[in-house]
Scaffold this active site. Structure first.
Site, PDB file in Angstrom:
ATOM      1  N   ALA A  29      -2.891  30.503  19.113  1.00  0.00           N
ATOM      2  CA  ALA A  29      -3.616  30.640  20.265  1.00  0.00           C
ATOM      3  C   ALA A  29      -2.703  31.293  21.313  1.00  0.00           C
ATOM      4  O   ALA A  29      -2.593  30.808  22.511  1.00  0.00           O
ATOM      5  CB  ALA A  29      -4.197  29.372  20.641  1.00  0.00           C
ATOM      6  N   HIS A  31      -0.931  33.217  24.199  1.00  0.00           N
ATOM      7  CA  HIS A  31      -1.373  33.724  25.667  1.00  0.00           C
ATOM      8  C   HIS A  31      -0.045  34.374  26.357  1.00  0.00           C
ATOM      9  O   HIS A  31       1.124  34.408  25.741  1.00  0.00           O
ATOM     10  CB  HIS A  31      -1.823  32.625  26.583  1.00  0.00           C
ATOM     11  CG  HIS A  31      -1.054  31.399  26.320  1.00  0.00           C
ATOM     12  ND1 HIS A  31       0.237  31.359  26.971  1.00  0.00           N
ATOM     13  CD2 HIS A  31      -1.290  30.198  26.000  1.00  0.00           C
ATOM     14  CE1 HIS A  31       0.658  29.956  26.891  1.00  0.00           C
ATOM     15  NE2 HIS A  31      -0.127  29.220  26.262  1.00  0.00           N
ATOM     16  N   HIS A  34       3.312  32.845  25.687  1.00  0.00           N
ATOM     17  CA  HIS A  34       4.006  33.067  24.506  1.00  0.00           C
ATOM     18  C   HIS A  34       4.556  34.706  24.471  1.00  0.00           C
ATOM     19  O   HIS A  34       5.788  34.724  23.957  1.00  0.00           O
ATOM     20  CB  HIS A  34       3.060  33.119  23.350  1.00  0.00           C
ATOM     21  CG  HIS A  34       2.421  31.574  23.063  1.00  0.00           C
ATOM     22  ND1 HIS A  34       1.194  31.276  23.494  1.00  0.00           N
ATOM     23  CD2 HIS A  34       3.007  30.590  22.651  1.00  0.00           C
ATOM     24  CE1 HIS A  34       0.929  30.050  22.980  1.00  0.00           C
ATOM     25  NE2 HIS A  34       2.129  29.594  22.680  1.00  0.00           N
ATOM     26  N   GLN A  58       3.004  16.578  14.630  1.00  0.00           N
ATOM     27  CA  GLN A  58       3.192  16.243  15.958  1.00  0.00           C
ATOM     28  C   GLN A  58       1.827  15.837  16.730  1.00  0.00           C
ATOM     29  O   GLN A  58       1.564  15.784  17.952  1.00  0.00           O
ATOM     30  CB  GLN A  58       3.705  17.522  16.751  1.00  0.00           C
ATOM     31  CG  GLN A  58       2.884  18.608  16.793  1.00  0.00           C
ATOM     32  CD  GLN A  58       3.883  19.857  17.341  1.00  0.00           C
ATOM     33  OE1 GLN A  58       4.357  20.626  16.811  1.00  0.00           O
ATOM     34  NE2 GLN A  58       3.731  20.241  18.720  1.00  0.00           N
ATOM     35  N   GLN A 150      10.228  18.798  25.411  1.00  0.00           N
ATOM     36  CA  GLN A 150      10.455  19.206  24.138  1.00  0.00           C
ATOM     37  C   GLN A 150      11.934  19.935  24.194  1.00  0.00           C
ATOM     38  O   GLN A 150      12.797  19.912  23.350  1.00  0.00           O
ATOM     39  CB  GLN A 150       9.227  20.223  23.788  1.00  0.00           C
ATOM     40  CG  GLN A 150       9.567  21.187  22.564  1.00  0.00           C
ATOM     41  CD  GLN A 150       8.067  21.493  21.912  1.00  0.00           C
ATOM     42  OE1 GLN A 150       7.346  20.831  21.358  1.00  0.00           O
ATOM     43  NE2 GLN A 150       7.975  23.065  22.394  1.00  0.00           N
ATOM     44  N   SER A 182      -1.661  27.457  29.307  1.00  0.00           N
ATOM     45  CA  SER A 182      -1.450  26.588  28.071  1.00  0.00           C
ATOM     46  C   SER A 182      -2.572  26.812  27.085  1.00  0.00           C
ATOM     47  O   SER A 182      -3.808  27.210  27.681  1.00  0.00           O
ATOM     48  CB  SER A 182      -1.576  25.049  28.631  1.00  0.00           C
ATOM     49  OG  SER A 182      -2.089  24.235  27.504  1.00  0.00           O
ATOM     50  N   SER A 183      -2.397  26.828  25.731  1.00  0.00           N
ATOM     51  CA  SER A 183      -3.390  26.851  24.857  1.00  0.00           C
ATOM     52  C   SER A 183      -4.796  26.017  25.185  1.00  0.00           C
ATOM     53  O   SER A 183      -6.011  26.315  24.862  1.00  0.00           O
ATOM     54  CB  SER A 183      -3.137  26.826  23.456  1.00  0.00           C
ATOM     55  OG  SER A 183      -2.128  27.766  23.050  1.00  0.00           O
TER      56      SER A 183
HETATM   57  O1  PAF Z   1       5.608  24.093  21.550  1.00  0.00           O
HETATM   58  C1  PAF Z   1       4.870  24.031  20.713  1.00  0.00           C
HETATM   59  O2  PAF Z   1       3.803  25.057  20.566  1.00  0.00           O
HETATM   60  C2  PAF Z   1       5.100  23.306  19.460  1.00  0.00           C
HETATM   61  O3  PAF Z   1       5.493  21.946  19.705  1.00  0.00           O
HETATM   62  C3  PAF Z   1       6.091  23.846  18.375  1.00  0.00           C
HETATM   63  C4  PAF Z   1       7.512  23.962  19.354  1.00  0.00           C
HETATM   64  C5  PAF Z   1       5.680  25.247  18.171  1.00  0.00           C
HETATM   65  C6  PAF Z   1       6.279  22.919  17.338  1.00  0.00           C
HETATM   66  O4  PAF Z   1       4.957  22.993  16.517  1.00  0.00           O
END
Ligand code: PAF
Length: 275
Positions: A29, A31, A34, A58, A150, A182-183
């Site tokens: 997804a 955007h 990314h 996750q 993260q 954000s997605s």
């Molecule tokens: O930030 C994210 O989109 C996720 O937590 C990641 C780092 C791709 C791990 O799945």
């Protein structure tokens, strides 16, 4: 651009590349946020590899794993246009077996804030990022600062496990109205989006007060809480920390971070300010 659908094809492709590989891990997804990570990697490395994998470990049991947006064709087109060397799109079966060895996040950093409401989340992030690092073997890996906790946990993972990989935190990208990309923003209705704009407004307000010399966390927090539309949102946290995620009483430049999470409608939104 190569599309590697499994570990074997990625390993074959990777073996033909040299050392200078940059890596952007994503759940798709894609955007502009990314894209900014991809562009930075393209500038700093000979090759850039992007992974697209909605990582089940996750997500909590009642979270949106099933409905998480999946837009693979558009994502691949974006990567190709940008100049990415390869995209890795493994299946869940390719990435996970059963009864696996796991790593837990640090007790102090992993179970507060996002980890408080989502206690299995960071173990899942660590599991998948570590596996992806082993497969992609990047020199540098690019992560958005929007997911600040993260980034800090992955930096600690790299230090603690002696991985020879640089984690490069990249600035938050915002839409024209200020909302951090954000997605999950697609879940917001027009009305909810309008309410959500109190988040970037609060970030900007806190930043302005810090620029004007206000360093007291109590005072900055009071300002932030007044500016968030708490009648119409659910606040998870709005607080100041150092880079080890320990709470602080006085803000220090280059050392502190303001983290904010709230729910608008059904959507959990994060934002933050690296001070
Ligand atoms: O930030 C994210 O989109 C996720 O937590 C990641 C780092 C791709 C791990 O799945």
């Amino acid at each position: 651009m190569e599309v590697c659908k499994d570990r074997l094809s990625l390993a074959r492709f990777r073996s033909g590349l040299g050392e200078s590989v940059g890596f952007v891990a994503t759940m798709g997804a894609l955007h502009k946020g990314h894209l900014s990570l991809i562009e930075k990697s393209l500038q700093e490395n000979t090759h850039t590899i992007v992974s697209i994998f909605v990582n089940p470990t996750q997500f909590g049991e009642n979270e949106d794993f099933g409905s998480y947006p999946r837009t693979l064709e558009a994502d691949l087109a974006l990567c190709e246009r940008a100049g990415v060397s390869a995209v890795f799109t493994p299946s869940v079966e390719d990435m996970y077996s059963t009864d696996e060895i796991t790593f837990n996040p640090p007790k102090n950093m992993g179970y507060i804030l996002e980890g408080f409401d989502r206690p299995t989340h960071f173990a899942g992030v660590i599991a998948v990022v570590l596996k992806l690092f082993m497969l992609v073997k990047p020199r540098k890996a690019y992560f958005g600062q929007k997911d600040a906790q993260q980034v800090l946990i992955l930096q600690k993972m790299v230090r603690d496990l002696f991985l020879d990989i640089e984690i490069v935190p990249c600035e938050i990208v915002r839409d024209d109205d200020g909302l951090a990309l954000s997605s999950r923003n697609i879940y917001l209705s027009a009305k909810e989006r309008e309410i959500a704009l109190c988040i970037p407004r609060t970030i900007a307000l806190v930043e302005q007060h810090i620029k004007n010399g206000e360093m007291s966390v109590d005072k900055l927090k009071a300002l932030a809480l007044e500016s968030l539309r708490l009648g119409e949102t659910t606040l998870f946290y709005a607080d100041f920390f150092n880079r080890e995620l320990k709470p602080i009483a006085v803000v220090k430049k280059q050392e502190s971070i303001f983290l904010l999470a709230l729910r608008v409608g059904k959507t959990r939104l994060l934002d933050n300010l690296w001070i």
